[in-house]
Motif scaffolding. Sequence first.
Motif, PDB file in Angstrom:
ATOM      1  N   ASP A   1       0.850  -1.187   0.000  1.00 15.23           N
ATOM      2  CA  ASP A   1       0.000   0.000   0.000  1.00 15.23           C
ATOM      3  C   ASP A   1       0.884   1.235   0.000  1.00 15.23           C
ATOM      4  O   ASP A   1       2.105   1.173   0.239  1.00 15.23           O
ATOM      5  CB  ASP A   1      -0.948   0.001   1.205  1.00 15.23           C
ATOM      6  CG  ASP A   1      -0.203  -0.096   2.532  1.00 15.23           C
ATOM      7  OD1 ASP A   1       0.713   0.719   2.764  1.00 15.23           O
ATOM      8  OD2 ASP A   1      -0.518  -1.012   3.328  1.00 15.23           O
ATOM      9  N   GLU A   2       0.272   2.364  -0.262  1.00 11.75           N
ATOM     10  CA  GLU A   2       1.028   3.606  -0.437  1.00 11.75           C
ATOM     11  C   GLU A   2       1.789   3.987   0.834  1.00 11.75           C
ATOM     12  O   GLU A   2       2.942   4.428   0.776  1.00 11.75           O
ATOM     13  CB  GLU A   2       0.075   4.737  -0.832  1.00 11.75           C
ATOM     14  CG  GLU A   2       0.775   6.055  -1.147  1.00 11.75           C
ATOM     15  CD  GLU A   2      -0.179   7.123  -1.633  1.00 11.75           C
ATOM     16  OE1 GLU A   2       0.239   8.281  -1.743  1.00 11.75           O
ATOM     17  OE2 GLU A   2      -1.365   6.779  -1.880  1.00 11.75           O
ATOM     18  N   GLU A   3       1.169   3.801   1.989  1.00  5.47           N
ATOM     19  CA  GLU A   3       1.815   4.172   3.249  1.00  5.47           C
ATOM     20  C   GLU A   3       3.077   3.344   3.480  1.00  5.47           C
ATOM     21  O   GLU A   3       4.119   3.876   3.877  1.00  5.47           O
ATOM     22  CB  GLU A   3       0.838   3.974   4.412  1.00  5.47           C
ATOM     23  CG  GLU A   3       1.422   4.378   5.758  1.00  5.47           C
ATOM     24  CD  GLU A   3       0.420   4.200   6.896  1.00  5.47           C
ATOM     25  OE1 GLU A   3       0.824   4.400   8.056  1.00  5.47           O
ATOM     26  OE2 GLU A   3      -0.746   3.856   6.615  1.00  5.47           O
ATOM     27  N   THR A   4       2.986   2.031   3.208  1.00  4.89           N
ATOM     28  CA  THR A   4       4.153   1.164   3.391  1.00  4.89           C
ATOM     29  C   THR A   4       5.271   1.553   2.433  1.00  4.89           C
ATOM     30  O   THR A   4       6.460   1.550   2.805  1.00  4.89           O
ATOM     31  CB  THR A   4       3.766  -0.305   3.169  1.00  4.89           C
ATOM     32  OG1 THR A   4       2.728  -0.674   4.080  1.00  4.89           O
ATOM     33  CG2 THR A   4       4.964  -1.229   3.385  1.00  4.89           C
ATOM     34  N   GLU A   5       4.924   1.896   1.212  1.00  5.03           N
ATOM     35  CA  GLU A   5       5.935   2.310   0.237  1.00  5.03           C
ATOM     36  C   GLU A   5       6.683   3.551   0.715  1.00  5.03           C
ATOM     37  O   GLU A   5       7.907   3.638   0.588  1.00  5.03           O
ATOM     38  CB  GLU A   5       5.270   2.583  -1.114  1.00  5.03           C
ATOM     39  CG  GLU A   5       4.850   1.328  -1.874  1.00  5.03           C
ATOM     40  CD  GLU A   5       4.295   1.656  -3.241  1.00  5.03           C
ATOM     41  OE1 GLU A   5       4.147   2.861  -3.539  1.00  5.03           O
ATOM     42  OE2 GLU A   5       4.010   0.725  -4.007  1.00  5.03           O
ATOM     43  N   VAL A   6       5.934   4.505   1.277  1.00  2.82           N
ATOM     44  CA  VAL A   6       6.560   5.741   1.761  1.00  2.82           C
ATOM     45  C   VAL A   6       7.494   5.443   2.930  1.00  2.82           C
ATOM     46  O   VAL A   6       8.625   5.948   2.990  1.00  2.82           O
ATOM     47  CB  VAL A   6       5.474   6.756   2.174  1.00  2.82           C
ATOM     48  CG1 VAL A   6       6.102   7.959   2.872  1.00  2.82           C
ATOM     49  CG2 VAL A   6       4.681   7.213   0.959  1.00  2.82           C
ATOM     50  N   VAL A   7       7.023   4.608   3.862  1.00  5.19           N
ATOM     51  CA  VAL A   7       7.834   4.269   5.041  1.00  5.19           C
ATOM     52  C   VAL A   7       9.125   3.561   4.627  1.00  5.19           C
ATOM     53  O   VAL A   7      10.218   3.894   5.096  1.00  5.19           O
ATOM     54  CB  VAL A   7       7.034   3.396   6.021  1.00  5.19           C
ATOM     55  CG1 VAL A   7       7.939   2.866   7.135  1.00  5.19           C
ATOM     56  CG2 VAL A   7       5.871   4.181   6.616  1.00  5.19           C
ATOM     57  N   LEU A   8       9.015   2.593   3.726  1.00  6.71           N
ATOM     58  CA  LEU A   8      10.192   1.837   3.301  1.00  6.71           C
ATOM     59  C   LEU A   8      11.153   2.699   2.483  1.00  6.71           C
ATOM     60  O   LEU A   8      12.372   2.558   2.603  1.00  6.71           O
ATOM     61  CB  LEU A   8       9.773   0.609   2.507  1.00  6.71           C
ATOM     62  CG  LEU A   8       9.214  -0.555   3.334  1.00  6.71           C
ATOM     63  CD1 LEU A   8       8.780  -1.695   2.422  1.00  6.71           C
ATOM     64  CD2 LEU A   8      10.252  -1.049   4.331  1.00  6.71           C
ATOM     65  N   ALA A   9      10.611   3.569   1.644  1.00  8.44           N
ATOM     66  CA  ALA A   9      11.481   4.450   0.855  1.00  8.44           C
ATOM     67  C   ALA A   9      12.326   5.323   1.779  1.00  8.44           C
ATOM     68  O   ALA A   9      13.529   5.513   1.552  1.00  8.44           O
ATOM     69  CB  ALA A   9      10.645   5.310  -0.084  1.00  8.44           C
ATOM     70  N   ALA A  10      11.701   5.860   2.835  1.00  9.34           N
ATOM     71  CA  ALA A  10      12.442   6.672   3.807  1.00  9.34           C
ATOM     72  C   ALA A  10      13.452   5.816   4.556  1.00  9.34           C
ATOM     73  O   ALA A  10      14.585   6.246   4.806  1.00  9.34           O
ATOM     74  CB  ALA A  10      11.470   7.334   4.784  1.00  9.34           C
ATOM     75  N   ASP A  11      13.049   4.595   4.903  1.00 12.64           N
ATOM     76  CA  ASP A  11      13.941   3.682   5.617  1.00 12.64           C
ATOM     77  C   ASP A  11      15.173   3.353   4.777  1.00 12.64           C
ATOM     78  O   ASP A  11      16.309   3.370   5.269  1.00 12.64           O
ATOM     79  CB  ASP A  11      13.186   2.396   5.968  1.00 12.64           C
ATOM     80  CG  ASP A  11      13.944   1.527   6.961  1.00 12.64           C
ATOM     81  OD1 ASP A  11      15.119   1.219   6.702  1.00 12.64           O
ATOM     82  OD2 ASP A  11      13.355   1.154   7.984  1.00 12.64           O
ATOM     83  N   PHE A  12      14.969   3.062   3.497  1.00 14.80           N
ATOM     84  CA  PHE A  12      16.091   2.740   2.609  1.00 14.80           C
ATOM     85  C   PHE A  12      17.047   3.920   2.496  1.00 14.80           C
ATOM     86  O   PHE A  12      18.275   3.752   2.471  1.00 14.80           O
ATOM     87  CB  PHE A  12      15.587   2.352   1.218  1.00 14.80           C
ATOM     88  CG  PHE A  12      14.735   1.105   1.192  1.00 14.80           C
ATOM     89  CD1 PHE A  12      14.682   0.261   2.290  1.00 14.80           C
ATOM     90  CD2 PHE A  12      13.984   0.778   0.072  1.00 14.80           C
ATOM     91  CE1 PHE A  12      13.901  -0.897   2.265  1.00 14.80           C
ATOM     92  CE2 PHE A  12      13.211  -0.372   0.034  1.00 14.80           C
ATOM     93  CZ  PHE A  12      13.171  -1.204   1.139  1.00 14.80           C
ATOM     94  N   GLU A  13      16.493   5.125   2.451  1.00 17.02           N
ATOM     95  CA  GLU A  13      17.321   6.318   2.341  1.00 17.02           C
ATOM     96  C   GLU A  13      18.161   6.509   3.602  1.00 17.02           C
ATOM     97  O   GLU A  13      19.350   6.854   3.533  1.00 17.02           O
ATOM     98  CB  GLU A  13      16.436   7.547   2.111  1.00 17.02           C
ATOM     99  CG  GLU A  13      17.211   8.836   1.916  1.00 17.02           C
ATOM    100  CD  GLU A  13      16.325  10.038   1.663  1.00 17.02           C
ATOM    101  OE1 GLU A  13      16.864  11.141   1.502  1.00 17.02           O
ATOM    102  OE2 GLU A  13      15.085   9.854   1.638  1.00 17.02           O
ATOM    103  N   ILE A  14      17.560   6.261   4.750  1.00 14.78           N
ATOM    104  CA  ILE A  14      18.284   6.405   6.018  1.00 14.78           C
ATOM    105  C   ILE A  14      19.399   5.364   6.114  1.00 14.78           C
ATOM    106  O   ILE A  14      20.529   5.672   6.514  1.00 14.78           O
ATOM    107  CB  ILE A  14      17.313   6.275   7.204  1.00 14.78           C
ATOM    108  CG1 ILE A  14      16.355   7.465   7.213  1.00 14.78           C
ATOM    109  CG2 ILE A  14      18.070   6.186   8.526  1.00 14.78           C
ATOM    110  CD1 ILE A  14      15.177   7.300   8.149  1.00 14.78           C
TER     111      ILE A  14
END
Length: 409
Positions: free
Chosen positions: A322-335
């Motif tokens: 879902d969109e929320e999970t994609e946003v969370v993981l994208a930020a996590d990968f960047e960190i």
Amino acid sequence: MGDKNEDSVEEVEVEESGGKQGSGDAPGKSAVGDISSQVMQNPQVLAALQERLDGLVGKSTGYIENLPKVVKRRVKALKNLQVKYAKTEAKFYEEVHELECKYAALYQSLYEKRKDVVIGAIEPTDSDCEWQSSDEEEDDEENELLAVSNDEMKKKASLEEKEKVDEKEEENPNGIPEFWLTIFKNVDMLSEMVQEHDEPILKCLENIHVKFSEPGQPMGFTLEFHFAANDYFTNKVLTKYYSMRSEPDESDPFSFEGPEIVSCTGCTIDWKKGKNITVKVIKKKQKHKGRGTTRTVTKTVQNDSFFNFFNPPQVPEDGEMDEETEVVLAADFEIGHFFRERVIPKAVLYFTGEAIEDDDEYEEEGEEEVILNRKSGDADGEEGDDDDDNDPEYDPSKDGQKPSECKQQ
């Protein structure tokens, strides 16, 4: 001004009347050329032509679909070459990864010594501490000029310092207190994650280490957070593993631009009783509809904390999120990438803030260049005169003044 414009109009009319052909004559080449020239000078016509030309190339216009079959066949051959290029590029990144593993071992001794200094396990020697910043160089020059006049002051200060040492032992904290916590606070990306209740634990953070996967294994890396004994959990090390895709996706090989993080896995934190700061208990009162009585119920919900970093959402096997999970993981990968590429190699510079200042200066220079280009009065990038823009009597139609387009930029 008005007379000048009228004269110009009359001159044009005379030239047009002089160039007229008889009723039976065919239009001359000069007349056709004049019309063509006038049409091509019309900005609306030029824009329409440019749009038309732009539309001739591209899949959306059917250009590729309408190519001859023999040309389409050759295009397919080029695509196959592109796929081979992507596979060769993947091998290049595999060798880069092997180099990373090789040099990670060389960096390790430096990181270990850094950790020992931070936690106070060793005291650096005088030669280790020889470092002169630009500010200190300026101070040295001033001190040389004032050396003679300051001799007496130095003697007095020395006596006062000795008296202070006698009265109270000089403060000497162990290692570099709150080294990693300070880094977290200095970096915006990390400070947003840190809550006030995280700080006592992060003060116990002794080291952050990156461990690369061995050659021949699936590409990835592990972040290791080493903690001193604390009142919150029993773990000595918390880990976060990032899995990477290092080869082109068979379903979309042309999207390959190098290794990318595709998933991550945290670890279980063994919290001591009543010390789990990633959850909080809330109380709610419920009223019975029939009897009208009330009762208090408790509910455990997730609490904002940096340590939620070690419990990321999992990527479903089918890859659908879902969109929320994609946003969370994208930020996590960047960190995760930021820890690996920036924070760990340059920790001391993020502690002092120098790395952050360098990043800010780079961005400001870029913004300044854009501003200068917007003020540019010609192709050479010379600054324009802003006074005309603020002049209420400014008339763009006058010779020597900037055209009206400049005011809109």
